[in-house]
Design a protein around this motif. Structure first.
Motif, PDB file in Angstrom:
ATOM      1  N   SER A  30       0.828  -1.203   0.000  1.00 57.04           N
ATOM      2  CA  SER A  30       0.000   0.000   0.000  1.00 57.04           C
ATOM      3  C   SER A  30       0.867   1.260   0.000  1.00 57.04           C
ATOM      4  O   SER A  30       2.066   1.211   0.255  1.00 57.04           O
ATOM      5  CB  SER A  30      -0.899   0.003   1.242  1.00 57.04           C
ATOM      6  N   VAL A  31       0.216   2.366  -0.295  1.00 61.42           N
ATOM      7  CA  VAL A  31       0.828   3.691  -0.169  1.00 61.42           C
ATOM      8  C   VAL A  31      -0.167   4.558   0.594  1.00 61.42           C
ATOM      9  O   VAL A  31      -1.210   4.903   0.061  1.00 61.42           O
ATOM     10  CB  VAL A  31       1.135   4.316  -1.543  1.00 61.42           C
ATOM     11  N   PRO A  32       0.097   4.823   1.885  1.00 57.13           N
ATOM     12  CA  PRO A  32       1.351   4.547   2.576  1.00 57.13           C
ATOM     13  C   PRO A  32       1.381   3.174   3.241  1.00 57.13           C
ATOM     14  O   PRO A  32       0.359   2.503   3.378  1.00 57.13           O
ATOM     15  CB  PRO A  32       1.384   5.633   3.650  1.00 57.13           C
ATOM     16  N   ILE A  33       2.586   2.780   3.648  1.00 53.49           N
ATOM     17  CA  ILE A  33       2.794   1.747   4.648  1.00 53.49           C
ATOM     18  C   ILE A  33       2.900   2.509   5.975  1.00 53.49           C
ATOM     19  O   ILE A  33       3.654   3.472   6.075  1.00 53.49           O
ATOM     20  CB  ILE A  33       4.076   0.957   4.362  1.00 53.49           C
ATOM     21  N   ILE A  34       2.141   2.100   6.972  1.00 51.42           N
ATOM     22  CA  ILE A  34       2.068   2.854   8.227  1.00 51.42           C
ATOM     23  C   ILE A  34       3.092   2.334   9.225  1.00 51.42           C
ATOM     24  O   ILE A  34       3.139   1.131   9.501  1.00 51.42           O
ATOM     25  CB  ILE A  34       0.652   2.776   8.821  1.00 51.42           C
ATOM     26  N   VAL A  35       3.904   3.229   9.764  1.00 51.81           N
ATOM     27  CA  VAL A  35       4.863   2.883  10.811  1.00 51.81           C
ATOM     28  C   VAL A  35       4.270   3.305  12.155  1.00 51.81           C
ATOM     29  O   VAL A  35       3.931   4.473  12.348  1.00 51.81           O
ATOM     30  CB  VAL A  35       6.220   3.582  10.575  1.00 51.81           C
ATOM     31  N   ALA A  36       4.121   2.350  13.064  1.00 53.08           N
ATOM     32  CA  ALA A  36       3.541   2.625  14.389  1.00 53.08           C
ATOM     33  C   ALA A  36       3.924   1.498  15.335  1.00 53.08           C
ATOM     34  O   ALA A  36       4.101   0.352  14.903  1.00 53.08           O
ATOM     35  CB  ALA A  36       2.024   2.739  14.301  1.00 53.08           C
ATOM     36  N   ASP A  37       4.034   1.820  16.606  1.00 52.21           N
ATOM     37  CA  ASP A  37       4.271   0.798  17.625  1.00 52.21           C
ATOM     38  C   ASP A  37       2.913   0.187  17.977  1.00 52.21           C
ATOM     39  O   ASP A  37       2.267   0.594  18.941  1.00 52.21           O
ATOM     40  CB  ASP A  37       4.943   1.404  18.856  1.00 52.21           C
ATOM     41  N   VAL A  38       2.484  -0.772  17.198  1.00 54.99           N
ATOM     42  CA  VAL A  38       1.137  -1.335  17.319  1.00 54.99           C
ATOM     43  C   VAL A  38       0.902  -1.946  18.699  1.00 54.99           C
ATOM     44  O   VAL A  38      -0.108  -1.674  19.345  1.00 54.99           O
ATOM     45  CB  VAL A  38       0.893  -2.383  16.211  1.00 54.99           C
ATOM     46  N   ASN A  39       1.820  -2.782  19.168  1.00 56.62           N
ATOM     47  CA  ASN A  39       1.617  -3.519  20.418  1.00 56.62           C
ATOM     48  C   ASN A  39       2.252  -2.862  21.640  1.00 56.62           C
ATOM     49  O   ASN A  39       2.306  -3.453  22.719  1.00 56.62           O
ATOM     50  CB  ASN A  39       2.129  -4.952  20.275  1.00 56.62           C
ATOM     51  N   LYS A  40       2.724  -1.625  21.467  1.00 58.04           N
ATOM     52  CA  LYS A  40       3.243  -0.811  22.568  1.00 58.04           C
ATOM     53  C   LYS A  40       4.373  -1.498  23.343  1.00 58.04           C
ATOM     54  O   LYS A  40       4.432  -1.430  24.568  1.00 58.04           O
ATOM     55  CB  LYS A  40       2.111  -0.431  23.541  1.00 58.04           C
TER      56      LYS A  40
ATOM     57  N   HIS B  57      -5.278  -0.318  -0.828  1.00 62.09           N
ATOM     58  CA  HIS B  57      -4.265   0.512  -1.475  1.00 62.09           C
ATOM     59  C   HIS B  57      -3.883   1.736  -0.662  1.00 62.09           C
ATOM     60  O   HIS B  57      -2.740   2.183  -0.692  1.00 62.09           O
ATOM     61  CB  HIS B  57      -4.779   0.940  -2.860  1.00 62.09           C
ATOM     62  N   ALA B  58      -4.829   2.301   0.066  1.00 60.12           N
ATOM     63  CA  ALA B  58      -4.593   3.504   0.873  1.00 60.12           C
ATOM     64  C   ALA B  58      -5.099   3.265   2.284  1.00 60.12           C
ATOM     65  O   ALA B  58      -6.065   2.521   2.486  1.00 60.12           O
ATOM     66  CB  ALA B  58      -5.299   4.717   0.259  1.00 60.12           C
ATOM     67  N   MET B  59      -4.449   3.886   3.274  1.00 66.14           N
ATOM     68  CA  MET B  59      -4.888   3.714   4.655  1.00 66.14           C
ATOM     69  C   MET B  59      -4.413   4.876   5.508  1.00 66.14           C
ATOM     70  O   MET B  59      -3.474   5.583   5.140  1.00 66.14           O
ATOM     71  CB  MET B  59      -4.379   2.384   5.218  1.00 66.14           C
ATOM     72  N   LEU B  60      -5.071   5.057   6.642  1.00 63.84           N
ATOM     73  CA  LEU B  60      -4.705   6.097   7.605  1.00 63.84           C
ATOM     74  C   LEU B  60      -4.720   5.503   9.007  1.00 63.84           C
ATOM     75  O   LEU B  60      -5.481   4.574   9.292  1.00 63.84           O
ATOM     76  CB  LEU B  60      -5.668   7.282   7.525  1.00 63.84           C
ATOM     77  N   TRP B  61      -3.905   6.077   9.881  1.00 63.90           N
ATOM     78  CA  TRP B  61      -3.773   5.647  11.275  1.00 63.90           C
ATOM     79  C   TRP B  61      -4.085   6.866  12.124  1.00 63.90           C
ATOM     80  O   TRP B  61      -3.275   7.771  12.268  1.00 63.90           O
ATOM     81  CB  TRP B  61      -2.346   5.148  11.489  1.00 63.90           C
ATOM     82  N   THR B  62      -5.302   6.940  12.658  1.00 63.84           N
ATOM     83  CA  THR B  62      -5.735   8.136  13.376  1.00 63.84           C
ATOM     84  C   THR B  62      -6.817   7.769  14.383  1.00 63.84           C
ATOM     85  O   THR B  62      -7.433   6.700  14.290  1.00 63.84           O
ATOM     86  CB  THR B  62      -6.253   9.199  12.380  1.00 63.84           C
ATOM     87  N   ASP B  63      -7.055   8.655  15.330  1.00 64.74           N
ATOM     88  CA  ASP B  63      -8.050   8.430  16.376  1.00 64.74           C
ATOM     89  C   ASP B  63      -9.430   8.810  15.854  1.00 64.74           C
ATOM     90  O   ASP B  63      -9.774   9.976  15.756  1.00 64.74           O
ATOM     91  CB  ASP B  63      -7.685   9.248  17.617  1.00 64.74           C
ATOM     92  N   LEU B  64     -10.218   7.801  15.561  1.00 64.28           N
ATOM     93  CA  LEU B  64     -11.540   8.023  14.980  1.00 64.28           C
ATOM     94  C   LEU B  64     -12.634   8.130  16.039  1.00 64.28           C
ATOM     95  O   LEU B  64     -13.651   8.788  15.814  1.00 64.28           O
ATOM     96  CB  LEU B  64     -11.863   6.878  14.012  1.00 64.28           C
ATOM     97  N   ASP B  65     -12.439   7.499  17.204  1.00 63.81           N
ATOM     98  CA  ASP B  65     -13.496   7.469  18.214  1.00 63.81           C
ATOM     99  C   ASP B  65     -13.183   8.320  19.451  1.00 63.81           C
ATOM    100  O   ASP B  65     -13.851   8.209  20.480  1.00 63.81           O
ATOM    101  CB  ASP B  65     -13.802   6.027  18.635  1.00 63.81           C
ATOM    102  N   ASN B  66     -12.151   9.161  19.360  1.00 65.91           N
ATOM    103  CA  ASN B  66     -11.805  10.119  20.424  1.00 65.91           C
ATOM    104  C   ASN B  66     -11.474   9.449  21.759  1.00 65.91           C
ATOM    105  O   ASN B  66     -11.741  10.023  22.827  1.00 65.91           O
ATOM    106  CB  ASN B  66     -12.932  11.146  20.632  1.00 65.91           C
ATOM    107  N   ASP B  67     -10.848   8.267  21.699  1.00 62.85           N
ATOM    108  CA  ASP B  67     -10.456   7.605  22.943  1.00 62.85           C
ATOM    109  C   ASP B  67      -8.959   7.743  23.219  1.00 62.85           C
ATOM    110  O   ASP B  67      -8.447   7.148  24.162  1.00 62.85           O
ATOM    111  CB  ASP B  67     -10.848   6.121  22.911  1.00 62.85           C
TER     112      ASP B  67
END
Length: 200
Positions: free
Chosen positions: A50-60, A103-113
């Motif tokens: 995909s574009v982008p590939i998301i970099v995040a510490d998923v499992n903390k 193909h596309a994705m976002l990593w964001t706070d959707l539910d305000n938690d």
């Protein structure tokens, strides 16, 4: 490396405070100085990503992982980073094997938690009718990390004219000013806004 293929991400993979690039066959480590050499690490092969590939510490766990969709095939996965005796390895985990063309994705706070969700969907006719799953129903989803795995939530799903997916880019922003992020998606099937009325 001469070329990177399909898929691109950016983020600090090795925890040195500098942004690295993720390409289809590995990652490129940023140098410490502007005139330094970028170092390619052929540690994985994600295929057509995909574009982008998301970099995040998923499992903390203090190590950045990455999330990638199969842009022209079935599957959505995340790669967990592990360090053992200063050796890095990547463990692939399935998020959604049932749909294609993420193909596309976002990593964001959707539910305000205060925690980010993964938002993505099927791109309609990405390579016209040449990709696996091209004629499948279209969908838009968000995935909640529950501490062990991702839980899928359906925003829209159905055949053309009923379901809506994503194109090569979409945006998440508060369109109507109600303090909840809405989703604006565009693709070969049209332009749509999904209004977020909040969680109870």
């Amino acid at each position: 490396m001469d070329q990177h293929g399909h898929g691109l991400g950016f983020g600090d993979l090795n925890g040195d405070g500098r942004g690295d690039f993720i390409v289809s066959t590995g990652w490129i480590e940023a140098p410490a100085t502007a005139d330094g050499n970028w170092i390619f690490h052929a540690e994985f092969d994600i295929g057509q990503g995909s574009v982008p590939i998301i970099v995040a510490d998923v499992n903390k766990d203090g190590l950045n992982d990455f999330i990638v969709g199969r842009a022209h095939d079935y599957g959505l996965v995340w790669f967990e980073q592990k360090m053992e005796k200063r050796a890095r390895r990547w463990i692939q985990h399935t998020i959604d094997p049932l749909h294609s063309q993420f193909h596309a994705m976002l990593w964001t706070d959707l539910d305000n938690d205060g925690r980010n969700e993964l938002i993505t969907g099927k791109r309609y006719r990405a390579h016209n009718e040449k990709d696996p799953g091209s004629f499948d129903d279209i969908g838009l989803y968000y995935f909640i990390w529950n501490g062990e795995s991702f839980t899928k939530q359906v925003i829209s799903y159905g055949p053309l004219g009923e379901g809506k997916g994503t194109g090569i880019y979409f945006a998440v922003t508060d369109v109507d000013g109600n303090a909840w992020k809405d989703i604006v998606v565009a693709g070969k099937e049209g332009l749509f806004v999904f209004y977020n009325h909040g969680w109870k």
